[in-house]
Design a protein around this motif. Sequence first.
Motif, PDB file in Angstrom:
ATOM      1  N   SER A   1       8.845   2.415  10.329  1.00 29.24           N
ATOM      2  CA  SER A   1       7.752   1.772  11.058  1.00 29.24           C
ATOM      3  C   SER A   1       7.913   1.878  12.585  1.00 29.24           C
ATOM      4  O   SER A   1       8.112   2.962  13.104  1.00 29.24           O
TER       5      SER A   1
ATOM      6  N   ASP B   1       5.074  -2.950  11.299  1.00 30.03           N
ATOM      7  CA  ASP B   1       6.151  -3.928  11.457  1.00 30.03           C
ATOM      8  C   ASP B   1       7.296  -3.388  12.321  1.00 30.03           C
ATOM      9  O   ASP B   1       7.433  -2.181  12.518  1.00 30.03           O
TER      10      ASP B   1
ATOM     11  N   LEU C   1      11.108  -7.899  10.610  1.00 27.61           N
ATOM     12  CA  LEU C   1      12.068  -8.026   9.497  1.00 27.61           C
ATOM     13  C   LEU C   1      13.449  -7.632  10.014  1.00 27.61           C
ATOM     14  O   LEU C   1      13.563  -6.781  10.906  1.00 27.61           O
TER      15      LEU C   1
ATOM     16  N   TYR D   1       2.622  -0.029   8.031  1.00 26.10           N
ATOM     17  CA  TYR D   1       2.945  -1.194   7.182  1.00 26.10           C
ATOM     18  C   TYR D   1       2.387  -2.469   7.819  1.00 26.10           C
ATOM     19  O   TYR D   1       2.739  -2.806   8.945  1.00 26.10           O
TER      20      TYR D   1
ATOM     21  N   SER E   1      11.028  -3.247  11.702  1.00 19.15           N
ATOM     22  CA  SER E   1      12.202  -3.455  10.851  1.00 19.15           C
ATOM     23  C   SER E   1      13.381  -3.198  11.775  1.00 19.15           C
ATOM     24  O   SER E   1      13.603  -2.062  12.218  1.00 19.15           O
TER      25      SER E   1
ATOM     26  N   GLY F   1      11.565   5.998   4.982  1.00 23.03           N
ATOM     27  CA  GLY F   1      10.989   6.087   6.329  1.00 23.03           C
ATOM     28  C   GLY F   1      10.369   7.421   6.668  1.00 23.03           C
ATOM     29  O   GLY F   1       9.812   7.582   7.755  1.00 23.03           O
TER      30      GLY F   1
ATOM     31  N   ASP G   1       6.728   7.302   7.520  1.00 20.63           N
ATOM     32  CA  ASP G   1       6.455   6.782   8.867  1.00 20.63           C
ATOM     33  C   ASP G   1       6.717   7.852   9.924  1.00 20.63           C
ATOM     34  O   ASP G   1       5.969   7.976  10.905  1.00 20.63           O
TER      35      ASP G   1
ATOM     36  N   HIS H   1      14.270  -2.960   6.647  1.00 23.64           N
ATOM     37  CA  HIS H   1      13.171  -2.684   5.711  1.00 23.64           C
ATOM     38  C   HIS H   1      13.514  -3.259   4.338  1.00 23.64           C
ATOM     39  O   HIS H   1      14.622  -3.785   4.130  1.00 23.64           O
ATOM     40  N   THR H   2      12.571  -3.159   3.416  1.00 31.86           N
ATOM     41  CA  THR H   2      12.719  -3.872   2.135  1.00 31.86           C
ATOM     42  C   THR H   2      13.204  -2.948   1.013  1.00 31.86           C
ATOM     43  O   THR H   2      13.315  -3.383  -0.132  1.00 31.86           O
TER      44      THR H   2
ATOM     45  N   TYR I   1       5.465  -1.432  -2.894  1.00 31.75           N
ATOM     46  CA  TYR I   1       6.679  -1.951  -2.246  1.00 31.75           C
ATOM     47  C   TYR I   1       6.777  -3.456  -2.535  1.00 31.75           C
ATOM     48  O   TYR I   1       5.743  -4.130  -2.724  1.00 31.75           O
TER      49      TYR I   1
HETATM   50  O1  PXL Z   1       8.560   2.958   5.430  1.00 29.88           O
HETATM   51  C1  PXL Z   1       7.637   2.043   4.980  1.00 29.88           C
HETATM   52  C2  PXL Z   1       8.115   0.638   5.228  1.00 29.88           C
HETATM   53  C3  PXL Z   1       7.822   0.020   6.436  1.00 29.88           C
HETATM   54  N1  PXL Z   1       8.210  -1.233   6.695  1.00 29.88           N
HETATM   55  C4  PXL Z   1       8.902  -1.939   5.782  1.00 29.88           C
HETATM   56  C5  PXL Z   1       9.249  -1.366   4.554  1.00 29.88           C
HETATM   57  C6  PXL Z   1       8.836  -0.051   4.272  1.00 29.88           C
HETATM   58  C7  PXL Z   1       9.171   0.571   2.983  1.00 29.88           C
HETATM   59  O2  PXL Z   1       9.780   0.013   2.117  1.00 29.88           O
HETATM   60  O3  PXL Z   1       9.956  -2.084   3.681  1.00 29.88           O
HETATM   61  C8  PXL Z   1       9.310  -3.343   6.092  1.00 29.88           C
END
Ligand code: PXL
Length: 282
Positions: free
Chosen positions: A19, A11, A42, A82, A13, A215, A218, A45-46, A119
């Motif tokens: 990511s 993704d 996004l 992700y 973010s 992160g 990643d 991130h979440t 997650y």
């Molecule tokens: O780091 C992993 C990750 C990647 N992308 C998104 C995430 C997360 C971890 O929470 O929320 C959108």
Amino acid sequence: MSYKRILTIQDISCVGQCSLTVAQPILSASGNETCIIPSAVLSSHTAGFKGYTFRDLTEDIPLIAEHWKSEGILFDAIYTGYLGSAKQIDYVKDIFSSLGREGCVTIVDPAMADNGKLYVGFDAPFVEKMKELAFCADIILPNITEACLLTGVDYLEQYDGDYIRYLVRALHDSGAGKVVLTGVSYNTETTGVVVCDGNSSCYYEHRRIPKGSHGTGDVYAAAFTGALANGKTVYDSAVIAAEYTVKCIENTIGDPSHWYGVKFEPVLPYYIELLKRPCKPE
Ligand code: PXL
């Protein structure tokens, strides 16, 4: 020096240093061409932000792949992080089988869980689909939580070497190729990675910074993939990625306002140095 073409699928973010915003610069710093497929966009991130946006790009993936097929664009390495939906996994599997050059290496970071929990946004059907992808890849880089989800082994917070050997064995018995199991820590001062090809296993232990950082999985997977693309062995790539990730965390801990990711950019020169160092024989 060889110049590889790497594809990474994960993704964007937009804020959060995870990511693609981490993988793209690290892979480029490794000196290789880096192509991307964003699995979703996004706003952040979440893990800690509230009210983030999420745009699923599942149906763009086969269109991008078809275009590349018509152009004859192929890759030396394909690395996934992700993913935005279970359905994407079928498309990614098709990309593995149709867009790899001869000798292409497939690397799956089954980025879906940590600290014993999935997650936000992932569920049991996603885990089932992720098993299909993880067990068709050449190399997987799960943390302990993800390894448990992939195998059905119970997650333990405290464990010993027997438990870790059992977990890695369970991954191989389920069909895993090479395994790089991250975040394996037997005491409070150190942590490390287990690298296993199904027969022999090595543990690389290094200093542990007593602070969880977002992160870093990643950062680790991207630094690993870049090292591998530079011709390093799986073990040496795992070591280089560990050293660089620790440096990124060390570069961030002094700044508590930077809670959402690691300041990996100022220490990219250190990663490039690590790539130049001759590695010790195994
Ligand atoms: O780091 C992993 C990750 C990647 N992308 C998104 C995430 C997360 C971890 O929470 O929320 C959108």
